[in-house]
Write an enzyme that holds these catalytic residues in place. Structure first.
Site, PDB file in Angstrom:
ATOM      1  N   TYR A  71     -46.244  -5.657   5.679  1.00 37.02           N
ATOM      2  CA  TYR A  71     -46.018  -4.978   4.833  1.00 37.02           C
ATOM      3  C   TYR A  71     -45.386  -5.400   3.646  1.00 37.02           C
ATOM      4  O   TYR A  71     -44.109  -5.051   3.811  1.00 37.02           O
ATOM      5  CB  TYR A  71     -46.718  -3.539   4.638  1.00 37.02           C
ATOM      6  CG  TYR A  71     -46.558  -2.554   3.942  1.00 37.02           C
ATOM      7  CD1 TYR A  71     -47.691  -1.845   3.534  1.00 37.02           C
ATOM      8  CD2 TYR A  71     -45.085  -2.085   3.490  1.00 37.02           C
ATOM      9  CE1 TYR A  71     -47.764  -1.459   1.964  1.00 37.02           C
ATOM     10  CE2 TYR A  71     -44.877  -1.048   2.255  1.00 37.02           C
ATOM     11  CZ  TYR A  71     -45.845  -0.483   1.687  1.00 37.02           C
ATOM     12  OH  TYR A  71     -45.843  -0.066   1.395  1.00 37.02           O
TER      13      TYR A  71
ATOM     14  N   GLU B  45     -47.923  -2.604  -4.397  1.00 32.63           N
ATOM     15  CA  GLU B  45     -47.653  -2.759  -2.672  1.00 32.63           C
ATOM     16  C   GLU B  45     -48.803  -4.377  -2.342  1.00 32.63           C
ATOM     17  O   GLU B  45     -49.047  -4.096  -3.047  1.00 32.63           O
ATOM     18  CB  GLU B  45     -48.110  -1.474  -2.263  1.00 32.63           C
ATOM     19  CG  GLU B  45     -47.986  -1.427  -0.919  1.00 32.63           C
ATOM     20  CD  GLU B  45     -48.659  -0.230  -0.392  1.00 32.63           C
ATOM     21  OE1 GLU B  45     -48.056   1.232   0.285  1.00 32.63           O
ATOM     22  OE2 GLU B  45     -49.904  -0.139  -0.375  1.00 32.63           O
TER      23      GLU B  45
END
Ligand code: GDP
Ligand code: MN
Length: 395
Positions: free
Chosen positions: A101, A189
Site C-alpha cells: 500500500y 492512493e
C-alpha cells in the site's frame, strides 16, 4: 471530487507511475471484443466511486471471450456500497506476486501532509489502521515541503524492500507525492501497488480525490471530461431518488433510519444514536416546511432501505407544522405501509391537531400503527433515541 480508477490511472500515466492501460465499456456486450483486443487473460473491474470492489465481486480475471462476457454481465448487475455499476474497466491481468500500500493524504489534526505505506496491501487501509496500526509507516511533510529521493528510500526501506524493489518503490513514492501536490489532491492512493512475477512494480488500483475548490487551477481535469458526470456518479441510487424528490439526503453505513424534523434535529439525533451505541443509516433534512407528500416520501426512502432495521423519528414543529407532519405519516402508512419498527416523537406547532389526525387514523385502521411507537412532549428525545437503538438490536 473523487475520481474513478481509470481516471486516476490516466493521471498516474502522466506522472510516470506505472499502471496498466485499459478500456472502459458501458455494456456487457462490448466485453468479448474489447477483451480480445487487449489480449487474455484480462481483469474486469467495476468502476464505482468506492473501494471494496474486490470483496463485492467487482474484480474478476477472465481467460477467454466467454468468461469475459459472463463476468461482465455479473459485474454490471452489481450494486457496490449503494453504487450501481455503470462502467467497467478491462485491462491486461497482472500476474501478482505481492501487494503493498502507498498513499498520500492530509493529516488534518496536525496540519501536515503525510506519505503512508504498508507492506501489506490490497486490504482496506482503514481496517489495518484499526487492527494493526504498528504496520503502517508514516512520513510527515509540512504543506510547502518538497519530497526528495531519500524520503522515498526511507519509506521503501521501512517497508522492508531492497535492491531493485527499493529503487522502483522509492521512485513511485516520489511521483505519487508530486502528483498529489500538483493536482491539489486530498487523497492519492495506490492500493495495491503490486510486484508482478517478473519483478515489475505497477499500480493495480488508483484512488484519487481532488479538492473541488482548487479545480479552477486544473483545466486539464475538465478537458479529460472529468467533473460533470461525477456529481451524479457520487450519489448512491437512493441519494439520486432523494434528490429527484427534493429531499436533502445522505446514505451512511449504520442501520437506524433517521427521520428527523430538520437538519439541526438530525445532527442532535445522530449524536444521541451514537451515544446509545447505535449507528444511523442516513442523514436527512426535510428541506424547509415539508408538505405531507414530502414527509411520506422521506419515510419511503427509509422503509425501503434494506439496511434499515428501525426508524427514529423526531418532529419539533417550529415553522413546519405537526398537523402536516401527521398527515404525511398517515399518508405513508396508508399508501406504503411501515415494514420496520419505528419510534417517533412529535411536539410543537399544531401538535394537538397532529395528534387528532393520528388518533382518528388509528381509530379507523389500527393495524397500520402496529409497528409505530408514538410519543409526545412527555418523553425526552434521548429516550426516543435509546428506544430506536433497542429496536434496531431486537430486529
Ligand atoms: P478494490 O477492492 O475496490 O480496492 O479493488 P482493487 O483494484 O484494489 O482490486 C482488489 C484486488 O483484486 C487486488 O487487491 C488484487 O488482489 C486483485 N486484482 C486487481 N487487479 C488485478 C489483476 O490485474 N490481476 C489479478 N490477478 N488480480 C487483480
Ligand atoms: Mn484497492
Amino acid at each position: 471530487m473523487r475520481l474513478y480508477e481509470f481516471e486516476g490511472k490516466a493521471f498516474f500515466q502522466k506522472f510516470k507511475i506505472p499502471a496498466s492501460e485499459g478500456k472502459v465499456i458501458t455494456t456487457a456486450a462490448e466485453a468479448p471484443a474489447t477483451a480480445e483486443l487487449i489480449g487474455f487473460p484480462v481483469v474486469l473491474k467495476a468502476q464505482v466511486l468506492s473501494g471494496g470492489r474486490g470483496k463485492a465481486g467487482g474484480v474478476k480475471v477472465a481467460q477467454n471471450a466467454a468468461e469475459a462476457l459472463k463476468f461482465a454481465q455479473q459485474i454490471f448487475a452489481l450494486t457496490i456500497k449503494g453504487y450501481p455499476v455503470e462502467k467497467l474497466l478491462i485491462e491486461p491481468a497482472l500476474d501478482i506476486e505481492r501487494e503493498i500500500y502507498l498513499g498520500v493524504t492530509i493529516d488534518r489534526a496536525n496540519y501536515k501532509l503525510v506519505l503512508i505505506g504498508c507492506a501489506e496491501g490490497g486490504v482496506e487501509i482503514e481496517e489495518t489502521a484499526r487492527t494493526n496500526p504498528e504496520k503502517i509507516v508514516k512520513i510527515p511533510f509540512e504543506i510547502d515541503d518538497s519530497i526528495y529521493a531519500y524520503h522515498g528510500i526511507q519509506m521503501a526501506q521501512a517497508l522492508g524492500l531492497s535492491g531493485n524493489d527499493l529503487k522502483s518503490v522509492s521512485d513511485i513514492n516520489v511521483r505519487l507525492f508530486n502528483l498529489f501536490k500538483k493536482l491539489d489532491a486530498k487523497v492519492a492512493e495506490i492500493n495495491p501497488l503490486v510486484r508482478t512475477k517478473d519483478g515489475k512494480w505497477i499500480a493495480a488500483d488508483a484512488r484519487l480525490a481532488l479538492d473541488d475548490d482548487a479545480l479552477f487551477r486544473h483545466p486539464e481535469v475538465a478537458e479529460m471530461g472529468i467533473g460533470a458526470r461525477h456529481e451524479e456518479g457520487e450519489l448512491t441510487a437512493r441519494e439520486k431518488v432523494a434528490r429527484e424528490w427534493g429531499i436533502p439526503y445522505v446514505d451512511l453505513d449504520g442501520d437506524i433510519g433517521m427521520f428527523p424534523g430538520g437538519a439541526g434535529f438530525g445532527i442532535v439525533g445522530n449524536d444521541f444514536i451514537h451515544h446509545y451505541g447505535g449507528k444511523p443509516a442516513n442523514f436527512m433534512d426535510s428541506g424547509g416546511g415539508p408538505t405531507p407528500d414530502r414527509i411520506a416520501k422521506m419515510l419511503v426512502l427509509l422503509d425501503e432501505n434494506p439496511q434499515v432495521k428501525a426508524i427514529f423519528g423526531a418532529r419539533f414543529g417550529g415553522i413546519s407544522r405537526c398537523d402536516d407532519f401527521a398527515k404525511g405519516v398517515v399518508q405513508f402508512l396508508r399508501e406504503h405501509g411501515l415494514t420496520k419498527p419505528m419510534v417517533v416523537r412529535m411536539t410543537g406547532n399544531k401538535w394537538e391537531e397532529g395528534l387528532k389526525i393520528f388518533e382518528s387514523a388509528r381509530h379507523e385502521s389500527p393495524a397500520l400503527f402496529n409497528r409505530l411507537e408514538f410519543h409526545g412532549i412527555e418523553t425526552p428525545i434521548e429516550d426516543i433515541a435509546k428506544r430506536a437503538v433497542e429496536l434496531a438490536k431486537l430486529a
